[in-house]
Structures are given as structure tokens and as C-alpha cells.
Design a protein around this motif. Structure first.
Motif, PDB file in Angstrom:
ATOM      1  N   SER A   1      31.367  91.551  14.427  1.00  0.00           N
ATOM      2  CA  SER A   1      30.074  91.871  15.012  1.00  0.00           C
ATOM      3  C   SER A   1      29.450  92.993  14.183  1.00  0.00           C
ATOM      4  O   SER A   1      30.155  93.726  13.470  1.00  0.00           O
ATOM      5  CB  SER A   1      30.229  92.329  16.463  1.00  0.00           C
ATOM      6  N   GLN A   2      28.123  93.142  14.276  1.00  0.00           N
ATOM      7  CA  GLN A   2      27.481  94.214  13.492  1.00  0.00           C
ATOM      8  C   GLN A   2      27.966  95.585  13.951  1.00  0.00           C
ATOM      9  O   GLN A   2      28.157  96.495  13.132  1.00  0.00           O
ATOM     10  CB  GLN A   2      25.953  94.112  13.604  1.00  0.00           C
TER      11      GLN A   2
ATOM     12  N   THR B   1      20.975  94.973   9.904  1.00  0.00           N
ATOM     13  CA  THR B   1      20.067  94.644  10.995  1.00  0.00           C
ATOM     14  C   THR B   1      18.894  95.618  11.082  1.00  0.00           C
ATOM     15  O   THR B   1      17.934  95.351  11.801  1.00  0.00           O
ATOM     16  CB  THR B   1      20.819  94.611  12.342  1.00  0.00           C
TER      17      THR B   1
ATOM     18  N   SER C   1      16.728  90.895  12.121  1.00  0.00           N
ATOM     19  CA  SER C   1      17.883  90.295  12.803  1.00  0.00           C
ATOM     20  C   SER C   1      18.726  89.437  11.870  1.00  0.00           C
ATOM     21  O   SER C   1      19.936  89.289  12.076  1.00  0.00           O
ATOM     22  CB  SER C   1      17.413  89.464  14.002  1.00  0.00           C
TER      23      SER C   1
ATOM     24  N   LYS D   1      22.098  90.578   9.929  1.00  0.00           N
ATOM     25  CA  LYS D   1      23.414  90.676  10.568  1.00  0.00           C
ATOM     26  C   LYS D   1      24.506  90.245   9.577  1.00  0.00           C
ATOM     27  O   LYS D   1      24.398  89.226   8.909  1.00  0.00           O
ATOM     28  CB  LYS D   1      23.463  89.799  11.814  1.00  0.00           C
TER      29      LYS D   1
END
Length: 306
Positions: free
Chosen positions: A269-270, A289, A293, A296
Motif C-alpha cells: 500500500s502507499q 500520490t 492518484s 500510487k
């Protein structure tokens, strides 16, 4: 500001970028990012649609949102390890009444130097749908051979009439802290509208130190720039090799001193990626990000350093 100041700029554009401009196209601006905001304020109305290509330098997003314009996003797509414009998607969006495009050339953060055929396609669509383009070309000197920067407005008189080119020697010579910059605006009406907006806010005044530094850079800095480009490209090759040894993909770089690092295949995940980069590796990278978007899984690294 003395005429020699403007002469140094026009001579630089002619010599480095093969672009002959008229002196009365030049409007002084307090900086490229402020100028983007002033273009939006002076040349669009609240709720007008302003489009950008994501991922992109984050002040573009802020300029649109903070000025109460409607943000429209056309996502760049990654193909053969470089980003491209989705022209089919772009045209569909232009049909919906886009008033202005914010364009980044060369592109920050993905390092693209747009090729002539891409610029011609963009120009033809802008002309077809009568869309004004604000082209941020501040990285235009930081391009690696065999790539060549082509100013969008240099493609022809029609697109020149619909383009505001923003630039400065700030990135090239690492003097961005001095402020200042240039807007090149061939369209007389557009020029007058933006000039009036700047004059109303007393933003036409110059800084003597900036004037002297910019003129000196353009008159005497070319040899230094050539050495810089060699140095930066060696930095890029070092970053690319070291990252790839760690399994980190590096997007092909054609210009700027910004590497776009691809961690997406690690499946993080970011938030987790940021935690690893900032807290464990203690690296000052910028999260992808921040640039949209579709950033990412990416991080931006500035290698413009010794």
C-alpha cells in the motif's frame, strides 16, 4: 529591467531551442507557479473546466482547486517504461468543454520530453476545440541527448495564439529561490488580460538581483550547463543501476533531474511504502500520490546533487 535582460532570454531561446520570439511577447512574472495561478484567475471563470495530465507536479492540482475551477484529469499511461498521453481520452474530455489545459513539458515527475508528433497531436486538438494551453517549460534546458525539447508554441502560428509558455532559468542554474520568470504570449488579447491582472496586483515590479543573475546565466552559463547535463546523466545512470539491483524499476528518463521510481510490483500500500522509505530507509523521497492518484506505487527522487 534593461533591454539586455530580455535580449539574453530571446537569444537563449533562439540558440538552445530554435525558437524565434518577438520581444513584445514577453511578460515578466514573479515565478512559474504563481503565473499558473494568475493565468487561471485572469483567463478562466469559477467552475470552468481546467485539465491536467496526471501524474503531474502537485501545484497544478492546487492551482485549479484553490481557484474554484473544475478539475479534469487525463491520466498518462505507462508503456515500454515511459509515459504517454491518451489522446482518445483527451479528445473525449475536450468535447465536454475544457477551457484550459495545464501542460508540463518536459514533464515533472515522469521525466518525459514530449516528441514532435505528440506535441502536434496536442496542438491540433487544442486548435480544434479552442482550448488555451498554459505550458510549464521550466525544465526545458535539462534534456538529455538525443532527446530535444520543442517549445509547444514554436510549432506554428495557430497553436502559438493559444499557448502561454512559462519558464525561467531557475531550474537550469539552480537559482529558483530568486523568483521571477517569463511568460511568452504571442496572442495580444491574452497578453493584455494577463498583464492587467498582474498590474492590478502590483506584480510587475522586478528584483535587481534576479535581473542581474538571470541575465548573467543566459549570457555566460552555457558552458556550465553542458557540463551539468553530463554530470546529471551520470547521476541518473547511477540511480538507475543501484535501484534496479534492488529490484526497483526506474522509468526511462529523457529530461529533468527527477527519477520516477516504480515500487508497484512489490504489492505494498502507499502508506506502507511511505513508512518503509521515510522511517526505515530514512530517505527524503516524495510520495507518488502527491502527483495524482495514479502515482500510487511510485516515489520521486531528486538526483540534482553532488
Amino acid at each position: 529591467r534593461p533591454q539586455t535582460y530580455y535580449d539574453s532570454f530571446t537569444h537563449w531561446l533562439q540558440k538552445r531551442h530554435n525558437w524565434q520570439i518577438e520581444p513584445n511577447w514577453i511578460l515578466d512574472v514573479p515565478g512559474v507557479v504563481p503565473a499558473i495561478n494568475f493565468c487561471i484567475q485572469a483567463l478562466t471563470n469559477p467552475d470552468d473546466k481546467v485539465l491536467l495530465f496526471s501524474p503531474v507536479y502537485d501545484p497544478f492540482f492546487k492551482a485549479i482547486k484553490l481557484n474554484q475551477r473544475s478539475l479534469e484529469v487525463s491520466n498518462l499511461y505507462l508503456e515500454n517504461n515511459e509515459y504517454r498521453i491518451n489522446f482518445a481520452e483527451l479528445e473525449e474530455k475536450l468535447k465536454q468543454g475544457i477551457k484550459m489545459i495545464l501542460f508540463c513539458s518536459p514533464h515533472n515527475p515522469v521525466g518525459r520530453v514530449w516528441q514532435r508528433d505528440e506535441l502536434v497531436k496536442l496542438a491540433n486538438l487544442a486548435i480544434k476545440y479552442q482550448v488555451l494551453i498554459v505550458s510549464d517549460e521550466i525544465h526545458f534546458d535539462l534534456v538529455f541527448s538525443p532527446n530535444k525539447h520543442i517549445p509547444l508554441a514554436s510549432l506554428g502560428s495557430n497553436i502559438a495564439q493559444q499557448t502561454i509558455t512559462l519558464t525561467s532559468p531557475g531550474k537550469t542554474f539552480n537559482i529558483a529561490g530568486l523568483g521571477g520568470g517569463f511568460a511568452v504570449i504571442p496572442n495580444k488579447i491574452t497578453f493584455a488580460l494577463l498583464k492587467n491582472h498582474l498590474d492590478k496586483n502590483a506584480l510587475h515590479l522586478g528584483n535587481p538581483l534576479t535581473t542581474a543573475a538571470y541575465q548573467a546565466a543566459y549570457q555566460d552559463g552555457e558552458e556550465w550547463l553542458e557540463a551539468l547535463l553530463e554530470y546529471l546523466y551520470e547521476n541518473y545512470k547511477f540511480v538507475k543501476e543501484e535501484c534496479e539491483n534492488l529490484g526497483i524499476e526506474v522509468t526511462n528518463l529523457q529530461g529533468t533531474y527527477l527519477a520516477w521510481l516504480n515500487f508497484s510490483h512489490f504489492g505494498l500500500s502507499q502508506t506502507h511504502l511511505e513508512e518503509i522509505i521515510y522511517k526505515k530507509a530514512k530517505l527524503g523521497l516524495v510520495s507518488g500520490t502527491q502527483y495524482g492518484s495514479n502515482g500510487k506505487g511510485f516515489m520521486r527522487l531528486n538526483f540534482g546533487c553532488p
